[in-house]
Design an enzyme around this catalytic site. Structure first.
Site, mmCIF file in Angstrom:
data_model
loop_
_atom_site.group_PDB
_atom_site.id
_atom_site.type_symbol
_atom_site.label_atom_id
_atom_site.label_comp_id
_atom_site.label_asym_id
_atom_site.label_seq_id
_atom_site.Cartn_x
_atom_site.Cartn_y
_atom_site.Cartn_z
ATOM 1 N N MET A 155 0.841 -1.210 0.000
ATOM 2 C CA MET A 155 0.000 0.000 0.000
ATOM 3 C C MET A 155 0.873 1.256 0.000
ATOM 4 S SD MET A 155 -3.105 0.574 -0.400
ATOM 5 C CE MET A 155 -4.737 0.162 0.198
ATOM 6 N N GLY A 156 1.700 1.373 -1.040
ATOM 7 C CA GLY A 156 2.453 2.620 -1.250
ATOM 8 C C GLY A 156 1.603 3.559 -2.085
ATOM 9 N N ARG A 157 2.267 4.498 -2.754
ATOM 10 C CA ARG A 157 1.518 5.492 -3.539
ATOM 11 C C ARG A 157 0.593 4.841 -4.568
ATOM 12 N NH1 ARG A 157 6.577 7.397 -3.511
ATOM 13 N NH2 ARG A 157 6.988 9.443 -2.626
ATOM 14 N N ILE A 158 1.145 3.871 -5.329
ATOM 15 C CA ILE A 158 0.350 3.291 -6.428
ATOM 16 C C ILE A 158 -0.753 2.388 -5.855
ATOM 17 C CG2 ILE A 158 0.419 1.973 -8.594
ATOM 18 C CD1 ILE A 158 3.393 2.887 -8.876
ATOM 19 N N THR A 239 1.173 -5.018 -11.894
ATOM 20 C CA THR A 239 1.797 -3.864 -12.573
ATOM 21 C C THR A 239 3.051 -3.458 -11.808
ATOM 22 O OG1 THR A 239 0.380 -2.381 -11.289
ATOM 23 C CG2 THR A 239 -0.347 -2.902 -13.531
ATOM 24 N N ARG A 241 6.414 -5.615 -10.513
ATOM 25 C CA ARG A 241 7.577 -6.167 -11.208
ATOM 26 C C ARG A 241 7.314 -7.646 -11.453
ATOM 27 N NH1 ARG A 241 8.754 -1.948 -12.778
ATOM 28 N NH2 ARG A 241 10.614 -0.714 -12.361
ATOM 29 N N GLU A 270 11.765 -9.450 -19.053
ATOM 30 C CA GLU A 270 11.305 -8.598 -20.161
ATOM 31 C C GLU A 270 12.423 -8.358 -21.165
ATOM 32 O OE1 GLU A 270 9.616 -5.026 -18.472
ATOM 33 O OE2 GLU A 270 8.232 -6.189 -17.256
ATOM 34 N N HIS A 288 4.508 -3.693 -20.533
ATOM 35 C CA HIS A 288 5.000 -2.743 -19.511
ATOM 36 C C HIS A 288 4.600 -1.293 -19.853
ATOM 37 C CE1 HIS A 288 8.314 -2.294 -16.226
ATOM 38 N NE2 HIS A 288 7.414 -1.330 -16.122
HETATM 39 C C1 DGY Z 1 8.845 2.313 -13.043
HETATM 40 O O1 DGY Z 1 8.919 3.538 -12.977
HETATM 41 O O2 DGY Z 1 9.387 1.607 -12.221
HETATM 42 C C2 DGY Z 1 8.074 1.755 -14.149
HETATM 43 O O3 DGY Z 1 7.866 0.402 -14.039
HETATM 44 C C3 DGY Z 1 8.706 2.085 -15.467
HETATM 45 O O4 DGY Z 1 7.642 2.441 -16.264
#
Ligand code: DGY
Length: 322
Positions: A155-158, A239, A241, A270, A288
């Site tokens: 639960m960080g920013r994203i 989304t 890693r 990747e 990505h």
């Molecule tokens: C990040 O900023 O870590 C992203 O995955 C690259 O788009």
């Protein structure tokens, strides 16, 4: 004398222009990824090296002789592709670009969630192949999203941006796991509940969305054992890693119905994507794209510019990692 700066990939033109004005800048107009040897040479010969997620900087890439590089200004928030401990030992500052890609990454996570639940990738493939037979009550039935439970790991920013989208946009119940305690008031404002373990989240969630860092600490965090804790009807969204998920275990789970589907924007090796995942209809796979909007990529580049400008001016560095 302006500091010598090297950019490892092609960046948005507006950012490259500012870099060229402020520094003695070497760009990569051809956008061909650097080899390990080129990255080592960059660290040896430039004052600042500006890599991104596609550049691997493990300990071996740091030259044995004293590198000229004093700062690695990473284009991206995630930095698990850089051995930051080695950088620190060699006296090299590392910076990243937090904040500016939060919304766009959460948008891609939400779009993967919707796509895999509502089978939109599959539907588009069918239509483009000329195989659509027309509307009927039992055609391509998916899973309803509104009102379901989303489980967020990290639960960080994203993670928080995803929680807000899910709760306020889709009336979802939000549960989450985070290593440290998230402020109660903030948790309540997102209509969320913090649970004590990853397993507790996996067991209750209809959608599990990963937002934790990659690298050694979280490698294969979602493995066969953890996938078995998820509901058979649940979907996994990644989304963060690729290395956070054991991709072989995930392919097994998707093929055998341990979980219902997966939406993935990131992969462990990747740009290679495990072929088994590409053969499945219950996966939605993106190259990505999390931060891939004009506004965000320019903002990421400008953050790198701010970081190295502050560094060379001897000022406080806004986004210092080590
Ligand atoms: C990040 O900023 O870590 C992203 O995955 C690259 O788009």
């Amino acid at each position: 004398m302006k500091p010598r700066v090297i950019v490892t990939r092609k960046w948005p033109a507006a950012v490259e222009q500012v870099l060229a004005e402020r520094f003695d800048t070497t760009l990569n107009a051809g956008d061909i990824p650097f080899t390990a040897t080129q990255l080592k040479a960059a660290l040896l010969n430039f004052d600042a090296v500006l890599p991104t997620v596609s550049d691997k900087l493990p300990a071996e890439v740091f030259p044995e002789e004293q590198p000229r590089a004093k700062i690695i200004g990473n284009f991206g928030v995630g930095f698990s592709h850089i051995d930051v401990e080695t950088a620190k030992r060699r006296g090299i500052v590392v910076t990243n670009t937090p904040g500016v890609l939060t919304d766009c990454t959460a948008d891609i996570a939400m779009s993967l969630l919707l796509a895999v639940a509502r089978r939109t990738g599959e539907g588009e493939r069918q239509l483009r192949a000329g195989e659509w037979q027309g509307w009927c009550p039992t055609h391509m039935i998916g899973a309803k999203v509104t009102g379901k439970t989303i489980g967020i790991i990290g639960m960080g920013r994203i993670g928080k941006a995803m929680a807000r989208r899910a709760h306020f946009g889709f009336g979802m119940k939000v549960i989450f796991f985070n290593r440290s305690r998230v402020d109660d008031e903030e948790t309540r404002a997102m209509g969320a509940t913090q649970l004590p373990s990853i397993e507790a989240v996996l067991e209750q969630a209809d959608f599990v969305s990963l937002h934790c860092p990659g690298g050694a600490e979280n490698r294969n965090l979602i493995n066969a054992e953890r996938l078995a804790h998820m509901k058979k009807s649940a979907f996994l969204i990644n989304t963060a890693r690729g290395d956070v998920v054991d991709e072989t275990a995930l392919a097994d789970a998707l093929e055998s119905g341990v979980i219902a589907g997966a939406g993935l924007d990131v992969f462990a090796q990747e740009p290679q994507v495990p072929e088994r995942l590409t053969r499945l209809e219950n996966t939605v796979l993106l190259p990505h794209l999390g931060s891939a909007t004009e506004e965000t990529r320019v903002a990421m580049g400008m953050k790198v510019v701010d970081n190295i400008t502050a560094f060379f001016a001897g000022e406080a560095i806004p986004d210092r990692v080590v």
